[in-house]
Design a protein around this motif. Structure first.
Motif, mmCIF file in Angstrom:
data_model
loop_
_atom_site.group_PDB
_atom_site.id
_atom_site.type_symbol
_atom_site.label_atom_id
_atom_site.label_comp_id
_atom_site.label_asym_id
_atom_site.label_seq_id
_atom_site.Cartn_x
_atom_site.Cartn_y
_atom_site.Cartn_z
ATOM 1 N N UNK A 46 4.597 10.577 6.666
ATOM 2 C CA UNK A 46 5.487 11.683 6.584
ATOM 3 C C UNK A 46 4.731 12.819 6.460
ATOM 4 N N UNK A 47 3.659 12.878 5.768
ATOM 5 C CA UNK A 47 3.119 14.085 5.608
ATOM 6 C C UNK A 47 2.362 14.512 6.791
ATOM 7 N N UNK A 48 1.917 13.464 7.569
ATOM 8 C CA UNK A 48 1.074 13.923 8.879
ATOM 9 C C UNK A 48 2.154 14.416 9.648
ATOM 10 N N UNK B 191 -4.525 10.789 10.949
ATOM 11 C CA UNK B 191 -4.367 10.929 9.592
ATOM 12 C C UNK B 191 -4.541 9.470 8.887
ATOM 13 N N UNK B 192 -4.616 8.653 9.768
ATOM 14 C CA UNK B 192 -4.958 7.251 9.294
ATOM 15 C C UNK B 192 -6.302 6.673 9.640
ATOM 16 N N UNK B 193 -7.205 7.675 9.977
ATOM 17 C CA UNK B 193 -8.715 7.535 9.992
ATOM 18 C C UNK B 193 -8.880 6.273 11.323
ATOM 19 N N UNK B 194 -7.784 6.653 12.392
ATOM 20 C CA UNK B 194 -7.967 5.717 13.550
ATOM 21 C C UNK B 194 -8.795 6.187 14.582
ATOM 22 N N UNK C 125 0.803 -1.191 0.035
ATOM 23 C CA UNK C 125 0.027 -0.040 -0.204
ATOM 24 C C UNK C 125 0.857 1.230 -0.010
ATOM 25 N N UNK C 126 1.220 1.580 -1.325
ATOM 26 C CA UNK C 126 2.388 2.682 -1.330
ATOM 27 C C UNK C 126 2.077 3.978 -0.660
ATOM 28 N N UNK C 127 0.938 4.282 -0.512
ATOM 29 C CA UNK C 127 0.390 5.446 0.253
ATOM 30 C C UNK C 127 0.785 5.661 1.453
#
Lengths: 423, 423
Positions: free
Chosen positions: A366-368, A405-408, A358-360
């Motif tokens: 890193x963006x977060x 950022x990962x919707x957790x 899951x390359x994203x």
């Protein structure tokens, strides 16, 4: 209905009231038709009090005697727990680690389990008893001395017994509701994980999650024993750790299991190492000879102009001084420029299966951090984990940013997590 | 130099300071060339604290679990003592009762020693270690459960190990200087006894002297193990208990060893028992069936006019209610008139070899009591003991009068007896 192993930690049996509460819960499992084997830790502060006594009589207590001393703690809690169960009208027998057949090597203070021969436990539960076993302790194979298993020893005892007795499940009762997507003290919107694979749990454990220790999960994975981590203060389902989602557990497996952080490590940088074969080996042999476990290792690309490179690694802060001393001794041979020691770091790890495919994931991670203004000092990745090192001051903000950022994030404003005696 | 077994009670190891003090004394014995095996009790109040915890979780704790609980106490003290000895630079290893080979029956709370197989202890001392053994505990022969030996259990452990290891002596360290000619709290001029025979010591123990329990002396006599009772707070010679005077001990054996008293008994009188065969048997069978141990028994000559007699006996006050209830149930069969129960009595005993062959002893004893205005209610004699029952209020005066009449008074004004931590 099969056999269930339940493990209760020291905070669950901190006093007589706690013991009686736990006894009721154990009896419930028995009434539900299970054979029940219980592993129990020492009551609340008992171990600390015994350590304090030891320090009063000897500054450097010998391992064999120290183990003999500490194991008195479980002897007390297990006997009291058996009495409390009998008082509820159910048959119970308590067993020391030795009586339960927990055979170890002879390394006092951190013995490893070699074998489990639970004949007496089997016989006890087959005759209708609830068997109560002292956690954290065993007996050495050759010298027949009492040993202790070190940190997380009671969890390991429970899993080992579950494996030897072919239990349906090993229930680890604690003072939190299960494993969370992040430390709920840091991330208020952290969610309880309903199910997590052994692999992801291993990564979380080695990345700073403290609910289960790596050693216990590793043992459970090897023998394929499902672990159910849950609160002894509530009746809620906790977190299942297994190869496959259990029973009623939702099958939808999130790619990302959670975010862990760890502020117990320090970073050592060896500056100006000649970039030629054997230098790194010399450095890490010195560290290994000092019996220091290291975690992340990063080597920069060497500067073409100088032919020198920097090697950084992380290790427990408690080993920092020993590591620096060991490295100083290699300086004449390696010829590096200098050593830098930094214990104001934090490690933040994102754990989840399928990360590589899951390359994203890496980009989002890193963006977060970047959006939160957090600088990255080291990066290391595995099949199912990305870890970065940041400044210790940034850790809470970094964990929250990644978690979000990962919707957790949970939809509730605040996760209800830490159980209290009223629950 | 041979092997010495030393036993230290809970008051000698009440805290870390006590443990360090005892460790020094043990090391002294080792430096003097002895092999040393030490039996230790639980620290000070540990056992009471554990009992308190048990009561909090269960009003009627099961014997097996209660024993498991209580034995944690010695586990703590023995491990700490071994550490303290190692801290003084001497090798030491601690052993549980089970590891030391103390094999018992399965009567939890008051197990009897069946066998002692001290192979590990022997091996440990032969390799130069000081062996520290948990007192008061063993392991049951068939079920392999942990047992406790009941009152005086640690002294019995020490004597049993001394016998199994063929020790030169079993030293019982306590908080008094030895066995005295009377209780020094009552008789200020009481003298420490330098040597006393097993037989006399047995009579003293069963007549109320609390320094050594009957059970331990009986064991020592059977295996002919000299006991040396002495203070752990002083370096003084204490009292030797053996078949023959030991070493430098003065050979002059007084006919009279001492005066003991006991206020823990009560007297039951069965009034108006028909004086015909079988009546006494019925009465005492009822008492035996209730598992009550009785002490003195006296039957009066029956009155010719009525053909009725009275039977009196003494028993522990704690058994009083049970005995009276058991007797009430026999009333229809025996047809006695009434029961009298009296717990305001004291027993005073004079113990000494050669009493029977010395007709003046009994006369002097009774004269002393008479001169002190003390009334005698019951009399019972053995080969080496005379006991009388008096009013409890008279006990101190009676003991002093008898002690003085037999020339036992020390020439010092006051016996210095009870050791303190400063000595």
């Amino acid at each position: 209905m099969g056999l269930v192993v339940q493990k209760y930690g020291g905070s669950s049996v901190a006093d007589a009231e706690g013991i009686k509460r736990v006894a009721k819960r154990i009896v419930e499992a028995k009434k539900n038709g299970h054979q029940v084997v219980v592993v129990v830790s020492a009551m609340g502060d008992t171990t600390d009090e015994l350590i304090d006594l030891a320090e009063q009589v000897s500054p450097m207590p010998a391992g064999r005697e120290f183990d003999m001393l500490l194991t008195a703690g479980e002897r007390i809690s297990m006997a009291l727990l058996a009495m409390a169960i009998k008082n509820l009208g159910h048959a119970a027998q308590s067993f020391t680690g030795s009586q339960a057949g927990v055979i170890t090597d002879a390394v006092h203070g951190k013995a490893r389990i070699i074998d489990v021969t639970p004949g007496r436990i089997k016989q006890s539960v087959d005759s209708g008893n609830i068997a109560i076993v002292a956690g954290f302790q065993g007996v050495s194979q050759d010298s027949k001395d009492i040993t202790t298993l070190g940190r997380g020893g009671s969890d390991t005892t429970a899993v080992a017994l579950a494996a030897a007795l072919n239990a349906e499940v090993c229930e680890i009762y604690t003072d939190v509701d299960g494993v969370f997507t992040a430390d709920p003290r840091v991330v208020k919107k952290a969610r309880k994980i309903d199910w997590i694979s052994f692999e992801d749990m291993l990564e979380l454990a080695s990345s700073g999650s403290k609910v289960l220790l790596h050693r216990c999960v590793e043992y459970a994975r090897r023998y394929n024993i499902p672990i159910h981590v849950r609160s002894s203060f509530s009746g809620l389902q906790g977190t299942w750790v297994s190869n496959e989602p259990q029973g009623d557990q939702p099958m939808e497996q999130a790619i990302i299991s959670g975010v862990a952080h760890d502020t117990s490590e320090a970073k050592v940088t060896v500056v100006g190492v000649p970039d030629k074969p054997g230098e790194a080996a010399t450095i890490f042999r010195a560290i290994a000879d000092a019996e220091i476990n290291i975690d992340m290792v990063v080597q920069n690309v060497s500067a073409a102009s100088t032919g020198l490179t920097d090697i950084s690694f992380t290790l427990p802060k408690t080993e920092g001084r020993k590591a620096v001393e060991a490295l100083e001794r290699t300086k004449p041979r390696v010829g590096f420029d200098s050593l830098r020691y930094d214990d104001q770091i934090a490690k933040i790890s994102l754990v989840g299966a399928g990360m590589k495919t899951n390359p994203g994931v890496t980009a989002t991670f890193f963006e977060a951090l970047s959006n939160a203004g957090v600088n990255i000092e080291l990066i290391s990745t595995s099949e199912i984990r990305i870890s970065v090192v940041t400044r210790a001051d940034d850790v809470n903000e970094a964990v929250r940013a990644v978690h979000s950022a990962f919707g957790l994030d949970s939809e509730n404003d605040e996760a209800v997590v830490y159980g209290g005696t009223g629950r």
